[in-house]
Design an enzyme around this catalytic site. Structure first.
Site, PDB file in Angstrom:
ATOM      1  N   CYS A  46       0.837  -1.218   0.000  1.00  0.00           N
ATOM      2  CA  CYS A  46       0.000   0.000   0.000  1.00  0.00           C
ATOM      3  C   CYS A  46       0.862   1.254   0.000  1.00  0.00           C
ATOM      4  O   CYS A  46       0.511   2.264  -0.627  1.00  0.00           O
ATOM      5  CB  CYS A  46      -0.899   0.031   1.233  1.00  0.00           C
ATOM      6  SG  CYS A  46      -2.079  -1.301   1.300  1.00  0.00           S
TER       7      CYS A  46
HETATM    8  C1  BEZ Z   1       0.556  -4.600   1.825  1.00  0.00           C
HETATM    9  O1  BEZ Z   1      -0.031  -3.585   1.491  1.00  0.00           O
HETATM   10  O2  BEZ Z   1       1.768  -4.706   1.728  1.00  0.00           O
HETATM   11  C2  BEZ Z   1      -0.197  -5.786   2.317  1.00  0.00           C
HETATM   12  C3  BEZ Z   1      -1.366  -5.608   3.042  1.00  0.00           C
HETATM   13  C4  BEZ Z   1      -2.034  -6.703   3.534  1.00  0.00           C
HETATM   14  C5  BEZ Z   1      -1.543  -7.973   3.261  1.00  0.00           C
HETATM   15  C6  BEZ Z   1      -0.398  -8.145   2.501  1.00  0.00           C
HETATM   16  C7  BEZ Z   1       0.290  -7.038   2.033  1.00  0.00           C
END
Ligand code: BEZ
Length: 212
Positions: A46
């Protein structure tokens, strides 16, 4: 919560965000919108997505598309996370992130898929047209970051096909030839598409992109 499908009116909402209270319809005005969800604050994928989105804002602006992100954490958390995004992605987050800690908007837009994860949102994308109807829905899992070039490509196709009786073929990029809508017969197509019509098959007619 009802399932939202293409052509449905995007449900309106008012919610707090990293830039204050936002009402969706007021925020969009008479432009296009992109609403995209993120599983949670302080997560790695994200962080890269929001940094990339910030760098693409000029491209969304050119297309009259308002950007609106969402994550299921509160305003204070968003504020701290934005500092990290700006620092690590070398940018400035320049659009609001909805603070959906009560999961009101993510529930309204069916962004939580319990068999994937019962508390975090998946990576949903909704593209909303000026008449507030939903023109595109894409859903990615948390483990796959989105391709913002693809989102712009789809917006170019949606905006082109909204105003011209054409469709865009596989792997189309802005500037490529387009497909003439099957609802137009070839005789009429030759009058409408003055740049030329190539009839490969009676149902497969190509023409240069009409809005260039
Ligand atoms: C991420 O944004 O890196 C992420 C969020 C939830 C699960 C796996 C990755």
């Amino acid at each position: 919560m009802a399932t939202i499908r293409l052509g449905d009116v995007a449900p309106d909402f008012t919610a707090d965000s990293s830039m204050g209270m936002i009402n969706l319809y007021d925020y969009l005005g008479d432009g296009w919108g992109i609403l995209f969800s993120h599983p949670a604050d302080f997560t790695p994928v994200c962080t890269t997505e929001l940094g990339t989105a910030a760098k693409f804002k000029g491209e969304f602006d050119k297309r009259n598309v308002k950007m609106l992100a969402l994550s299921v954490d509160g305003v204070a958390s968003h504020g701290e996370w934005i500092k990290d995004i700006n620092e690590t992605q070398h940018t400035t987050v320049n659009f609001p992130i909805i603070a959906d800690d009560d999961k009101k908007v993510s529930t309204l837009y069916d962004m939580i898929h319990p068999n994937a994860n019962d508390s975090l949102t998946v990576r949903s994308v909704y593209i909303i047209a000026p008449d507030k109807t939903v023109k595109l829905i894409i859903t990615y899992p948390a483990s796959t970051g989105r391709n913002f070039h693809e989102l712009l490509r789809v917006i170019d196709s949606l905006q082109l096909t909204a105003y011209h009786k054409v469709a865009t073929p596989a792997n189309w990029e802005n500037g490529d030839r387009v497909v003439i809508s099957p609802s137009i017969n070839t005789e009429d197509a030759k009058k409408i598409f003055t740049k030329g019509v190539e009839e490969i098959k009676p149902y497969l007619r190509m023409t240069p992109q009409p809005n260039l």
